[in-house]
Design a protein around this motif. Sequence first.
Motif, PDB file in Angstrom:
ATOM      1  N   TRP A 280      -9.733   4.047  -0.440  1.00 53.78           N
ATOM      2  CA  TRP A 280      -9.287   3.832  -1.824  1.00 53.78           C
ATOM      3  C   TRP A 280      -7.797   3.559  -1.763  1.00 53.78           C
ATOM      4  CZ3 TRP A 280     -10.125   7.839  -6.358  1.00 53.78           C
ATOM      5  CH2 TRP A 280      -9.762   7.230  -7.575  1.00 53.78           C
ATOM      6  N   LYS A 281      -7.417   2.306  -1.964  1.00 57.41           N
ATOM      7  CA  LYS A 281      -6.050   1.859  -1.749  1.00 57.41           C
ATOM      8  C   LYS A 281      -5.320   1.638  -3.077  1.00 57.41           C
ATOM      9  CE  LYS A 281      -7.510  -0.311   2.547  1.00 57.41           C
ATOM     10  NZ  LYS A 281      -7.514  -1.527   3.399  1.00 57.41           N
TER      11      LYS A 281
ATOM     12  N   SER B 123       1.018   3.395   2.065  1.00 56.12           N
ATOM     13  CA  SER B 123       1.475   3.619   3.445  1.00 56.12           C
ATOM     14  C   SER B 123       2.765   2.864   3.726  1.00 56.12           C
ATOM     15  CB  SER B 123       0.398   3.145   4.428  1.00 56.12           C
ATOM     16  OG  SER B 123       0.233   1.733   4.341  1.00 56.12           O
TER      17      SER B 123
ATOM     18  N   THR C  55      -1.185  -5.067   2.383  1.00 56.40           N
ATOM     19  CA  THR C  55      -2.631  -5.215   2.595  1.00 56.40           C
ATOM     20  C   THR C  55      -3.193  -6.143   1.537  1.00 56.40           C
ATOM     21  OG1 THR C  55      -4.694  -4.006   2.995  1.00 56.40           O
ATOM     22  CG2 THR C  55      -3.351  -3.264   1.144  1.00 56.40           C
TER      23      THR C  55
ATOM     24  N   SER D  87      -2.393   9.208  -6.875  1.00 51.92           N
ATOM     25  CA  SER D  87      -3.663   9.116  -6.148  1.00 51.92           C
ATOM     26  C   SER D  87      -4.105  10.473  -5.624  1.00 51.92           C
ATOM     27  CB  SER D  87      -3.552   8.109  -4.998  1.00 51.92           C
ATOM     28  OG  SER D  87      -2.580   8.510  -4.050  1.00 51.92           O
TER      29      SER D  87
ATOM     30  N   LEU E 180      -2.125   0.128  -4.802  1.00 49.43           N
ATOM     31  CA  LEU E 180      -1.245  -0.975  -4.424  1.00 49.43           C
ATOM     32  C   LEU E 180      -0.268  -1.314  -5.541  1.00 49.43           C
ATOM     33  CD1 LEU E 180      -4.052  -3.302  -2.988  1.00 49.43           C
ATOM     34  CD2 LEU E 180      -2.701  -1.614  -1.735  1.00 49.43           C
TER      35      LEU E 180
ATOM     36  N   HIS F 112       0.856  -1.187   0.000  1.00 46.20           N
ATOM     37  CA  HIS F 112       0.000   0.000   0.000  1.00 46.20           C
ATOM     38  C   HIS F 112       0.894   1.240   0.000  1.00 46.20           C
ATOM     39  CE1 HIS F 112      -2.792   2.883   2.152  1.00 46.20           C
ATOM     40  NE2 HIS F 112      -3.601   2.398   1.227  1.00 46.20           N
TER      41      HIS F 112
ATOM     42  N   TYR G 187      -9.758  -0.794  -4.694  1.00 45.07           N
ATOM     43  CA  TYR G 187      -8.350  -1.137  -4.884  1.00 45.07           C
ATOM     44  C   TYR G 187      -7.945  -0.753  -6.305  1.00 45.07           C
ATOM     45  CZ  TYR G 187      -8.970  -4.401  -0.932  1.00 45.07           C
ATOM     46  OH  TYR G 187      -9.261  -4.963   0.278  1.00 45.07           O
TER      47      TYR G 187
ATOM     48  N   PRO H 211      -6.970   7.369   1.355  1.00 41.86           N
ATOM     49  CA  PRO H 211      -6.232   6.103   1.485  1.00 41.86           C
ATOM     50  C   PRO H 211      -6.892   5.081   2.400  1.00 41.86           C
ATOM     51  CG  PRO H 211      -5.126   7.860   2.705  1.00 41.86           C
ATOM     52  CD  PRO H 211      -6.191   8.508   1.882  1.00 41.86           C
ATOM     53  N   ASN H 212      -7.848   5.506   3.219  1.00 48.29           N
ATOM     54  CA  ASN H 212      -8.547   4.557   4.093  1.00 48.29           C
ATOM     55  C   ASN H 212      -9.626   3.776   3.334  1.00 48.29           C
ATOM     56  OD1 ASN H 212      -7.199   5.277   6.569  1.00 48.29           O
ATOM     57  ND2 ASN H 212      -8.361   7.189   6.523  1.00 48.29           N
TER      58      ASN H 212
END
Length: 201
Positions: A131-132, A49, A53, A121, A134, A47, A103, A128-129
């Motif tokens: 709509w991730k 972050s 995930t 993004s 990756l 992710h 995602y 980000p919580n």
Amino acid sequence: MAFVQKHWFKLLVIAVIAAAGAGWAYNSQKGDKLPVIKQAADFQLEHTSGQMTGLKDDDGKVRLVYFFWSSCPDVCQPTTYELSKVQQELQKSSLLGSDAVIYSISFDPDKDTVEQLKTYSARFEADPNGWKFLRGDTKKITDLAKQYGVSVLAGKDGTFAHTNSVALVDRAGNIRKYFVATNGDLSYRLVAEEVKKLAKE
């Protein structure tokens, strides 16, 4: 003839994508309840972050899965814009993050670093919580994409051609619908409405 020789790869891919779209036409039926197509493949990817995930981390939520690359010169940005509108609709209904997740999975990890995906993004004001964005190993992502009905073909010039579709996954982890650009059903209103319906099941 010169045009065909120059653009043979793209023409081939368009033919493949069109055939895939025709094969998915049955998903356009207007029944009240969407059929279960198959179990969605799980994954563990990086992710923005920096954390790993996956699909099962959001079990119990409705999920949208989209494969893309941020340097895409055509279909990816318009589709991502549609997803940003889906995000807005889900936020209005207080579903984003709590009951629904999007995602966006890049199959171009060399260019799509964590920092690049953060920048990309941010252009679409992605939360980000809910709509991730990756990334992961190219082969791993390509194999995963196939399990979601998405063909990815790498060109010699570092570009990609791919099926442009979004998979809709229910709370139990089943794929219930494909929104396919070639079928004309990749609009934010339709996508958001189907997510809301599944959230009520």
